[in-house]
Design a protein around this motif. Structure first.
Motif, PDB file in Angstrom:
ATOM      1  N   UNK A  37     -26.968 -25.432 -12.407  1.00  0.00           N
ATOM      2  CA  UNK A  37     -26.277 -26.593 -12.959  1.00  0.00           C
ATOM      3  C   UNK A  37     -25.058 -26.813 -12.080  1.00  0.00           C
ATOM      4  N   UNK A  38     -24.853 -28.052 -11.688  1.00  0.00           N
ATOM      5  CA  UNK A  38     -23.699 -28.376 -10.850  1.00  0.00           C
ATOM      6  C   UNK A  38     -22.883 -29.433 -11.571  1.00  0.00           C
ATOM      7  N   UNK A  39     -21.638 -29.092 -11.864  1.00  0.00           N
ATOM      8  CA  UNK A  39     -20.720 -30.015 -12.524  1.00  0.00           C
ATOM      9  C   UNK A  39     -19.811 -30.610 -11.454  1.00  0.00           C
ATOM     10  N   UNK A  40     -19.809 -31.926 -11.346  1.00  0.00           N
ATOM     11  CA  UNK A  40     -19.003 -32.610 -10.334  1.00  0.00           C
ATOM     12  C   UNK A  40     -17.939 -33.445 -11.044  1.00  0.00           C
ATOM     13  N   UNK A  45     -11.466 -30.393 -11.728  1.00  0.00           N
ATOM     14  CA  UNK A  45     -12.531 -29.626 -12.368  1.00  0.00           C
ATOM     15  C   UNK A  45     -12.279 -29.545 -13.869  1.00  0.00           C
ATOM     16  N   UNK A  46     -13.329 -29.798 -14.644  1.00  0.00           N
ATOM     17  CA  UNK A  46     -13.225 -29.716 -16.103  1.00  0.00           C
ATOM     18  C   UNK A  46     -13.007 -31.062 -16.777  1.00  0.00           C
ATOM     19  N   UNK A  47     -12.743 -32.105 -16.000  1.00  0.00           N
ATOM     20  CA  UNK A  47     -12.467 -33.425 -16.577  1.00  0.00           C
ATOM     21  C   UNK A  47     -13.452 -34.460 -16.059  1.00  0.00           C
ATOM     22  N   UNK A  48     -14.051 -35.220 -16.986  1.00  0.00           N
ATOM     23  CA  UNK A  48     -14.975 -36.316 -16.632  1.00  0.00           C
ATOM     24  C   UNK A  48     -16.089 -35.879 -15.694  1.00  0.00           C
ATOM     25  N   UNK A  49     -16.627 -34.702 -15.937  1.00  0.00           N
ATOM     26  CA  UNK A  49     -17.645 -34.168 -15.027  1.00  0.00           C
ATOM     27  C   UNK A  49     -19.011 -34.821 -15.233  1.00  0.00           C
ATOM     28  N   UNK A  50     -19.694 -35.027 -14.121  1.00  0.00           N
ATOM     29  CA  UNK A  50     -21.097 -35.432 -14.133  1.00  0.00           C
ATOM     30  C   UNK A  50     -21.886 -34.134 -13.965  1.00  0.00           C
ATOM     31  N   UNK A  51     -22.984 -34.007 -14.699  1.00  0.00           N
ATOM     32  CA  UNK A  51     -23.788 -32.788 -14.642  1.00  0.00           C
ATOM     33  C   UNK A  51     -25.102 -33.081 -13.929  1.00  0.00           C
ATOM     34  N   UNK A  52     -25.422 -32.221 -12.972  1.00  0.00           N
ATOM     35  CA  UNK A  52     -26.686 -32.310 -12.249  1.00  0.00           C
ATOM     36  C   UNK A  52     -27.405 -30.977 -12.393  1.00  0.00           C
ATOM     37  N   UNK A  53     -28.715 -31.023 -12.458  1.00  0.00           N
ATOM     38  CA  UNK A  53     -29.521 -29.809 -12.484  1.00  0.00           C
ATOM     39  C   UNK A  53     -30.363 -29.774 -11.217  1.00  0.00           C
ATOM     40  N   UNK A  54     -30.234 -28.675 -10.469  1.00  0.00           N
ATOM     41  CA  UNK A  54     -31.077 -28.441  -9.303  1.00  0.00           C
ATOM     42  C   UNK A  54     -32.054 -27.354  -9.745  1.00  0.00           C
ATOM     43  N   UNK A  63     -30.188 -35.568 -13.405  1.00  0.00           N
ATOM     44  CA  UNK A  63     -28.817 -35.776 -13.874  1.00  0.00           C
ATOM     45  C   UNK A  63     -28.805 -35.547 -15.375  1.00  0.00           C
ATOM     46  N   UNK A  64     -27.814 -34.820 -15.861  1.00  0.00           N
ATOM     47  CA  UNK A  64     -27.716 -34.528 -17.285  1.00  0.00           C
ATOM     48  C   UNK A  64     -27.897 -33.045 -17.535  1.00  0.00           C
ATOM     49  N   UNK A  65     -27.542 -32.581 -18.725  1.00  0.00           N
ATOM     50  CA  UNK A  65     -27.604 -31.151 -19.041  1.00  0.00           C
ATOM     51  C   UNK A  65     -29.021 -30.583 -18.935  1.00  0.00           C
ATOM     52  N   UNK A  66     -29.105 -29.302 -18.639  1.00  0.00           N
ATOM     53  CA  UNK A  66     -30.393 -28.604 -18.529  1.00  0.00           C
ATOM     54  C   UNK A  66     -30.977 -28.434 -19.913  1.00  0.00           C
ATOM     55  N   UNK A  67     -32.243 -28.753 -20.069  1.00  0.00           N
ATOM     56  CA  UNK A  67     -32.881 -28.690 -21.390  1.00  0.00           C
ATOM     57  C   UNK A  67     -33.863 -27.548 -21.521  1.00  0.00           C
ATOM     58  N   UNK A  68     -33.953 -26.693 -20.517  1.00  0.00           N
ATOM     59  CA  UNK A  68     -34.906 -25.596 -20.569  1.00  0.00           C
ATOM     60  C   UNK A  68     -34.246 -24.260 -20.826  1.00  0.00           C
TER      61      UNK A  68
END
Length: 124
Positions: A37-40, A45-54, A63-68
């Motif tokens: 998970x990569x928070x950008x 850091x910690x504010x208004x982060x976009x979440x990506x899952x590689x 894009x968005x939180x990991x669901x697995x």
């Protein structure tokens, strides 16, 4: 969570998606087999982060939180620092020591998130 901001990192994630569709990308995903998970954050850091899952189990970037379940490792960066690291302009170890990059989860999994994962820059 930020409204769809235009992060410089978006272009890198787009290139990663294309990279994982190639034979070399599929081979890499098979070799690593972990989920990151990569928070950008745009500014801090910690504010208004976009979440990506590689997801290197499936070979995809979303894009968005990991669901697995839980990702193997989570990284947090400011947008500009992620771009520097992914384009080879900043050393990840130095970034971590300076607090520019934060890591949660398995450090052994984090160490497998190497520059090989990023496609070689072409027109960035």
């Amino acid at each position: 969570m930020a409204n769809s901001t235009s992060l410089k990192s978006d272009a890198i994630f787009d290139q990663m998606r294309l990279h994982f569709a190639t034979d070399a990308g599929k081979e890499l995903a098979k070799k690593v087999g972990l989920v990151y998970q990569i928070n950008i954050a745009p500014k801090k850091i910690g504010f208004n982060e976009e979440i990506y899952i590689v997801d290197l189990k499936k070979g995809e970037v979303t894009k968005g939180p990991y669901e697995g379940g839980k990702p193997d490792a989570t990284f947090s960066f400011k947008d500009e620092d992620f771009v520097k690291i992914s384009t080879g302009k900043m050393n990840p170890q130095i970034a971590f020591m300076r607090g520019v990059m934060k890591i949660k989860g398995s450090f052994s999994a984090a160490q497998k998130f190497t520059p090989d994962i990023f496609p070689k820059p072409s027109k960035m």
